[in-house]
Write an enzyme that holds these catalytic residues in place. Sequence first.
Site, short mmCIF file in Angstrom:
data_model
loop_
_atom_site.label_atom_id
_atom_site.label_comp_id
_atom_site.label_asym_id
_atom_site.label_seq_id
_atom_site.Cartn_x
_atom_site.Cartn_y
_atom_site.Cartn_z
N GLY A 1 -72.03 31.43 -46.81
CA GLY A 1 -72.03 30.82 -45.49
C GLY A 1 -71.55 31.82 -44.48
N ALA B 1 -71.54 35.43 -48.71
CA ALA B 1 -72.55 34.98 -49.65
C ALA B 1 -72.85 33.50 -49.52
CB ALA B 1 -72.08 35.29 -51.06
N ASP C 1 -61.12 41.96 -55.82
CA ASP C 1 -62.30 42.38 -55.07
C ASP C 1 -61.94 42.90 -53.70
OD1 ASP C 1 -64.94 42.93 -54.72
OD2 ASP C 1 -65.42 40.93 -53.96
#
Lengths: 473, 207
Positions: free
Chosen positions: A110, A108, A221
């Site tokens: 880079g 997200a 996550d």
Amino acid sequence: SSGSARKADYVYFDRTTAGFSDDAVPKAKGAQLKLEHFYNVAVTAAVERNARRVDLERRLQADGSTSEERKARHLQQLGRKESTFLRLRRTKLGLDDFRTVKVIGKGAFGEVRLVQKKDTGKIYALKSLHKEEMLKKEQLAHVRAERDVLAEADSPWVVQLFYSFQDPINLYLVMEFLPGGDLMTMLIKYDTFSEDVTRFYIAECVLAIQAVHDLGFIHRDIKPDNILIDKDGHIKLSDFGLSTGFHKQHDSNYYQKLLDSSNGVQSPTVATQSSRNSVMVNSINLTMTSKDQIATWKANRRKLAYSTVGTPDYIAPEIFMQKGYGKECDWWSLGAIMFECLIGYPPFCSENTHDTYKKIMQWPQYLLFPNDVHLSREAEDLVRRLITSADRRLTIDQLKQHPFFYGVDWETIRQIESPFIPRLRSMTDTSYFPTDELEQVPEELSQEGGNSSKDLAFLGYTFKRFSVSSHAF
Amino acid sequence: SSSQQKPLYLCSPFVESALVKGNFKTIVMLPKYVDIMEWVAVNIFDFYTNLNEFYGVITEFCTQHHCPTMAAGPTLNYTWINQERKSVQLAAPYYIDYVMTWVENLINDESVFPTKSNQEFHNSFPSTVKHVYRQLLRVFAHIYHAHYPQILHLRSEPHFNSLFAHFLAFGREYELLEMKDVRGSSSSPVGIGALYEKWREMGILEG
Ligand SMILES: Nc1ncnc2c1ncn2[C@@H]1O[C@H](COP(=O)(O)OP(=O)(O)OP(=O)(O)O)[C@@H](O)[C@H]1O
């Protein structure tokens, strides 16, 4: 008395910043923060250095078989390591010190690049994170978490971080390069895994997640993009608290809006409608073969991985509810990944993230095993015991005992042969990465511009690993 | 009044103000088995970096106009030795700019402050560092003498005091600090000489 002596000395000073330029106050604050950070680190470093020495001295003292001369050599060696570490602190590493071989991943904030350190020729994965984007998305706490976990972990299950630095634009993480790609890419390639192959990856994930928990962290996550494959085909986890699935969603407003739109408006009539909805979705599942589902899923998968919103597909429902959660949330994610390994798409995948989110919140209705895929009883049972309410989810001990893992040797699994061993032609072979799709990304990172007030937010980010092992710079 | 004669940095409560409480020993002492050159090098590097931050904050007041000389006491102005080996008076901003540029260049000079893994320190490193230390001390001395009110306005005195006390403790431990540099001569005393004594009395600095 000393009290009156003190009084004689005492002066009142009227503080004012009138007459100072506009940046004087922020600059002063910056200098203060940096110095506070400096002393905090200095004290911690002294304590840790001391602990390392005492630990070695103790071990040597308890060791009767080693000669005094060898013991002295051990201590000198520690001293050399510590000295090299001090030297590393003076070493200013920057982008200039690395040559990009290839862009191998995108996230997200880079990219991830395969790089070679110019002077030593050593190979690393360099991840860049765009500061301004992160500030916008309030990702600061997350960066810290990632830095801290990666820095502390010295586990075979966690990607090693060697160094981090920053310039006005980006933060950079210099990590070990895992040449086997990630589980997402592998799933895109193979559609599904056999139960034996699934058993291997899921068992390794169990140990990896356990290692993260033992370090005192919750990953939150875990998804196939963050499960990386090393040169022998074994897995390592990357990306702590910093993954697309979480960026946007972490913003509590965003969640609140989702919650409002799904529950808040729910009048009794809407509630019946929503149960009718579920029937409709059911029918989609029935009419669409799992092959079609896989195809749709795969067509969108990479786009999801690269977007800032990311995929919530693997996130446990309790995380969305913002009522607190524990490490059980990682076992839910593992259940979703296991489902995907066996079926070809994650259990709640939908056309858009909003629908996915809704399905996760109402998981009892939406957890469906398609008829045209045969699963063993044990496999289905394990998935159902992971994708369930937090209080019912299996614990680590129960997990390891589950019949699906029958025959798994938990102690040695990392030493046995992996089902897919990457075939690598060189140290810099990137054939396991979707490099073609990443071609739009500029090859060299730019580092101009930016303003330094941003840097303060990332104070303490710079990290140098105390490890003067084979991998040192 | 007496406060007019007495510099603010010697007055209560500022003289006691500190970011770091307690003894600097833990972070000054040479860690066992560690190479003393590496230890001194990284510390000098840090002192330079941190001092530079604070000088950067007050530089808008350290101008040729405000500070036409490199003053560090009522009767003391440091002079700079120029390329013809002549000692010359410089305005403080120029003097300090020379010092900081010179130190920065040394720190980035691989033959003086080596960073590559096979590069050793040169035999002359201890004497180089002593020169560096002496010049950095002068920068501290000037800031205390000429810019302490600005430090106070910016509420930075606990930080700046601790940085300086740490610097002094470090200099004592590694014999970088010459007492004559702290005290100056009787005709032109260094302002921070009195601060040094005061901190010793207070136990902030050791013997
Ligand atoms: N150490 C590494 N070695 C090899 N490949 C890596 C490494 N780290 C990351 N990658 C590759 O880059 C991809 C993106 O990395 P990562 O997920 O860490 O990026 P990110 O910017 O954090 O994205 P997100 O935050 O969305 O997860 C991974 O899926 C993987 O393919």
